[in-house]
Structure formats: structure tokens, C-alpha cells
Motif scaffolding. Structure first.
Motif, mmCIF file in Angstrom:
data_model
loop_
_atom_site.group_PDB
_atom_site.id
_atom_site.type_symbol
_atom_site.label_atom_id
_atom_site.label_comp_id
_atom_site.label_asym_id
_atom_site.label_seq_id
_atom_site.Cartn_x
_atom_site.Cartn_y
_atom_site.Cartn_z
ATOM 1 N N GLU A 185 -2.057 2.422 0.021
ATOM 2 C CA GLU A 185 -1.362 1.448 -0.840
ATOM 3 C C GLU A 185 -2.253 1.039 -1.998
ATOM 4 O OE1 GLU A 185 -1.586 1.081 2.443
ATOM 5 O OE2 GLU A 185 0.458 1.053 3.235
ATOM 6 N N VAL A 186 -3.535 0.856 -1.693
ATOM 7 C CA VAL A 186 -4.467 0.414 -2.729
ATOM 8 C C VAL A 186 -4.723 1.550 -3.717
ATOM 9 C CG1 VAL A 186 -6.775 -0.496 -3.134
ATOM 10 C CG2 VAL A 186 -5.517 -1.189 -1.101
ATOM 11 N N SER A 225 6.881 -5.127 -1.551
ATOM 12 C CA SER A 225 7.115 -3.705 -1.300
ATOM 13 C C SER A 225 5.856 -2.862 -1.460
ATOM 14 C CB SER A 225 8.226 -3.183 -2.219
ATOM 15 O OG SER A 225 7.892 -3.418 -3.564
ATOM 16 N N SER A 226 4.849 -3.374 -2.177
ATOM 17 C CA SER A 226 3.633 -2.576 -2.327
ATOM 18 C C SER A 226 2.825 -2.581 -1.040
ATOM 19 C CB SER A 226 2.774 -3.117 -3.465
ATOM 20 O OG SER A 226 2.049 -4.245 -3.027
ATOM 21 N N LYS A 227 3.095 -3.515 -0.157
ATOM 22 C CA LYS A 227 2.375 -3.693 1.118
ATOM 23 C C LYS A 227 0.898 -3.966 0.903
ATOM 24 C CE LYS A 227 5.466 -0.902 3.949
ATOM 25 N NZ LYS A 227 6.159 -0.115 2.912
ATOM 26 N N VAL A 228 0.530 -4.301 -0.339
ATOM 27 C CA VAL A 228 -0.881 -4.472 -0.622
ATOM 28 C C VAL A 228 -1.413 -5.720 0.076
ATOM 29 C CG1 VAL A 228 -0.850 -5.812 -2.770
ATOM 30 C CG2 VAL A 228 -2.503 -3.960 -2.481
ATOM 31 N N GLY A 257 3.033 2.091 -9.128
ATOM 32 C CA GLY A 257 2.003 1.869 -8.123
ATOM 33 C C GLY A 257 2.473 1.674 -6.697
ATOM 34 N N LEU A 258 3.718 2.036 -6.388
ATOM 35 C CA LEU A 258 4.173 1.911 -5.000
ATOM 36 C C LEU A 258 4.022 3.251 -4.297
ATOM 37 C CD1 LEU A 258 7.394 -0.225 -5.456
ATOM 38 C CD2 LEU A 258 5.100 -0.971 -4.856
ATOM 39 N N LEU A 259 3.459 3.190 -3.100
ATOM 40 C CA LEU A 259 3.206 4.400 -2.327
ATOM 41 C C LEU A 259 4.499 5.126 -1.972
ATOM 42 C CD1 LEU A 259 1.312 6.163 -0.528
ATOM 43 C CD2 LEU A 259 1.758 4.522 1.283
#
Lengths: 126, 314
Positions: A43-44, B271-274, A30-32
Motif C-alpha cells: 500500500e505504501v 480505500s488506500s488502507k494506508v 496511488g491505490l494498490l
């Protein structure tokens, strides 16, 4: 550069398939990685697409329908389609309700292959 | 066509209306043969035309919004009314009667939308280019799309309108407005004072260099031809650039720094920047939400927790 090559694949898909609006490549957790988005938050979308893909794979496996082709979500305003890209990544495609579904199914396979090749190069370079 | 339309928005002469494009020829041939069934038209993207006794009752293509998109996206019908009518009427083929019966839309209004969707679909197929046409006979009880126009439109009428629209389109191409252009608005305009100006405003708002006229038509729930016309008129007025040389105006979003060697992102904290996109709700000093307990999306209205009387009874 691999980054631009990935992005050209996403642009190519949008140009080729009527109805494709946005897309993103993310890791399978799930990482862009890279996104060609307009209104959606990449990102979402990446995080949710990873969850969607996992759920699709698990459900398909549970009912014995074999390997996952893609997960298709259909809403009033369009489609969200998630493809596995090899073992490490995924491709999420957002399209409006006029999407040429048949065309997407034809064009997305080679696109996923090419994305997979580009990402494996990256992976191997690490 | 020929170069006689130097003035972009002039009305074409009737001489060019006899030119029959490929879609027009296919329609006329099967209309005159009193064909019943469907025509699978391949192209980019092509589409399907449904005929009954030589009359066109429906047409669908990915290149133009169908009746459902026109009704729902434009707000002519509410989502709720559509769902109710669809559940009640679609299985028996009486969706139109249900929509009218529930007073979601008047019967004349509905027919106008369905008719315009057919004219628009035929225009869109011709505009985007077609290759082959495969007729498929289905008989009188063949499955039709949800909102057919019965008894149907004569192919002659469709072909006439198609020629007129194609002639106008040829004129727009001279100022750079084509099916593949991705217009960019020069600067935003003020909110419209009149309802009639609303569509101009909406088209400008959607013209961000990514969307083709077809994409804008879907986004607004308006016909493709109407949107092409609006873009041409806005381009003539100097309010938008019909086809900018560089198509990719928006920078791509990437997790990577493009100046560094490429690598797949690794999952580490942050790191996901969420958290940047969906800021965590405050309440804990470190900004993290509690590990236990439901996470409530910020856009959901919830009752305050402190009043236990409001809890639903078990």
C-alpha cells in the motif's frame, strides 16, 4: 481471472529480469491493485510510486524532455523503477543493485502494454 | 556431466576439469591472444570481462555481486567510509588506495574480495548460460570498473577454477540445487553460536521460496558460489527444500477480493488502507493527524515540543 493475469505478469517480470525482487500495480492516484511483494508494504509503495510518477512527469514536462519513459531511483541497495500504465495505472518495480537494467528496459515495455490491456478490460467492465 | 557424483558433495575428479565451457573457451582464446579491452558476453544475463594484456582485471554481471555489493552488503566496509573513499578516489581510479588509506579495509582483504568477485562473475556467467562474445578493444587507458585487480589474473587460472566450480555445480544439480531453484527453509534454526555458522543461518533465513541463490547472494553480500555451496550443504542436511514444486508460496497482496468481479479500486475514505499499514499517531480523539503542521515519521527521534529552548536558533 484478470487478477491472476495481472499477477502472472508480475511473476513473469521477476522470472525474466535478473535482479527484479518485487513489484506492484497501482492506480495512478496511488491505490494498490495487485502486488508481488516480499518485504515491502504494497500500500505504501503504491502511494509513493504514484507521487514519484507525478513528479517525474511534471519535471520532464517542465524541462521539455518530452514524454516520460519511466522514473528510475537508484539507492545503495537497489533500484525503484516506476512506469505509467496507460492513463489509469502504474507499475512499480523494486530490484537489487545487480539489476540487469538493459534487460528491464527491453522486457518492461511489453509487460506494461499487457498490464494496460488487462486494466482497460477491467475499467471497461465497470 | 556424467553420473559419477552420486554423493552430492564429493570432490570431482581431475578428468572433468579439462572440459571447457563456453565462457572458459572465450577467456582462454582472448587470454592467449594477449587481448586488451573488454568482452561483452551476451546471455541470460551475460556480463562484461575486462582484460589488460591478456590478464583479467575485472568482470561484472547482474548474476553475481560485484566488489561494491560484497563490501557493503556484508558490512565489511561502512557506507560512510565507502562514500568518502568513492568521492575522493573513484574519479581518478584510486578507489582501492583511498579505501586502504582510510583504514576502511586492509589491502590484502580488499584484494581477496576483488579477486573473488572476478572468479564469481565468470562462474555466474557460465552457470546462467552465454550466447555470444563480442570483443571490444579499448586501449591501455580504457575505463575500468571501480575496483580492478591489477595487474590481473591469468585466464588459465580462471578457467581452471571455473572448471572445478562447474564440476561441483553438476554434483549439486543432482540433489536439486541449481541456479534457478528457489529454496525454502523447512523450519527456522536457532541463532548461531559460532561466527562460522552465521552464513548458514543467514542463508536459511533468506530461503523463503522467492529467492534464487543469486538473489540470496546479493541479499547477504556473499559470493554466488559460496551461497550455492551453502544451499547444497543445507539441502543435504535436510534443513531446506532446494526446489519446491510450487514456486509461489506467498499469497499475492491485492486490493481486490478475488471472488468478486474485477474492478479498479476507487479513491474513497480508507480505500488506500494506508492507515492500516502506518497507523495514525494518536493525540486526536478521532485518530487523524492535524491538517496543519509537519508529519513526523514514527522512526525519527525528535525533541519534545514543549521545551522552546531546544528550538534551533534562527
Amino acid at each position: 481471472m484478470a487478477h491472476n493475469a495481472l499477477l502472472s505478469e508480475l511473476h513473469w517480470l521477476r522470472d525474466q529480469v535478473t535482479g527484479v525482487m518485487e513489484s506492484a500495480v497501482a492506480t495512478v492516484d496511488g491505490l494498490l491493485v495487485v502486488a508481488d511483494t516480499d518485504g515491502a508494504q504494497p500500500e505504501v509503495v503504491s502511494a509513493l510510486a504514484a507521487a514519484t510518477l507525478g513528479l517525474g512527469k511534471r519535471t520532464g514536462h517542465e524541462v521539455g524532455m518530452g514524454e516520460l519513459r519511466e522514473v528510475v531511483i537508484r539507492c545503495r541497495g537497489g533500484y525503484i523503477v516506476v512506469y505509467a500504465v496507460g492513463q489509469v495505472a502504474l507499475l512499480a518495480v523494486l530490484a537489487d543493485e545487480g539489476l540487469d537494467v538493459g534487460r528491464l528496459h527491453i522486457e518492461s515495455r511489453p509487460a506494461v502494454e499487457r498490464l494496460g490491456a488487462l486494466l482497460t478490460q477491467e475499467h471497461a467492465a465497470n | 556431466m556424467n553420473g559419477q557424483y552420486s554423493n552430492g558433495l564429493s570432490t570431482p575428479s581431475t578428468a572433468s576439469l579439462d572440459d571447457l565451457g563456453p565462457v572458459g573457451a572465450m577467456l582462454r582464446e582472448h587470454g592467449r591472444a594477449n587481448f586488451s579491452g573488454l568482452l561483452r558476453i551476451t546471455g541470460s544475463p551475460g556480463g562484461t570481462v575486462f582484460l589488460r594484456d591478456g590478464l583479467v582485471v575485472a568482470a561484472s554481471t547482474p548474476a553475481s555481486p560485484g566488489p561494491e555489493s560484497l563490501l557493503l552488503r556484508s558490512g565489511r566496509i561502512s557506507e560512510e567510509a565507502w562514500n568518502l573513499a568513492f568521492t575522493a578516489g573513484a574519479p581518478s581510479g584510486h578507489l582501492a588506495a583511498e579505501l586502504v588509506g582510510q583504514s576502511a579495509i586492509g589491502s590484502a582483504g580488499l584484494e581477496v574480495v576483488c579477486l573473488s568477485a572476478i572468479f564469481d562473475a565468470v562462474y555466474a556467467m557460465e552457470l546462467f548460460g552465454v550466447e555470444t562474445c563480442e570483443p571490444e578493444t579499448t586501449g591501455p587507458n580504457g575505463l575500468l570498473p571501480p575496483l580492478p585487480v591489477l595487474p590481473g589474473i591469468t585466464t588459465d587460472r580462471l578457467v581452471r577454477d571455473l572448471s572445478r566450480r562447474m564440476a561441483m555445480t553438476a554434483a549439486w544439480a543432482e540433489i536439486g540445487v541449481t541456479a534457478h531453484s528457489r529454496p525454502v527453509a523447512h523450519h527456522p534454526i536457532a541463532e548461531p553460536q559460532l561466527q562460522a555458522e552465521k552464513i548458514r543461518h543467514d542463508v536459511l533465513t533468506k530461503s523463503n521460496g522467492r529467492r534464487t541463490p543469486r538473489d540470496i547472494a546479493f541479499a547477504l553480500g556473499q559470493g554466488l558460489y559460496v551461497i550455492m555451496q551453502e544451499i547444497a550443504s543445507l539441502a543435504e542436511a535436510g534443513l531446506l527444500e532446494p526446489s519446491p514444486p510450487e514456486l509461489r508460496t506467498r499469497p499475492a497482496v491485492s486490493a481486490e477480493d478475488p471472488t468478486k468481479p474485477p474492478s479498479l479500486p476507487q479513491r474513497r475514505r480508507g480505500s488506500s488502507k494506508v492507515n492500516k499499514v502506518l497507523p495514525p499517531q494518536t493525540g486526536k480523539p478521532d485518530g487523524r493527524r492535524p491538517l496543519l503542521g509537519p508529519r513526523i515519521p514514527p522512526d525519527l527521534a525528535v525533541r519534545p515540543d514543549k521545551n522552546p529552548d531546544d528550538e534551533p536558533e534562527a
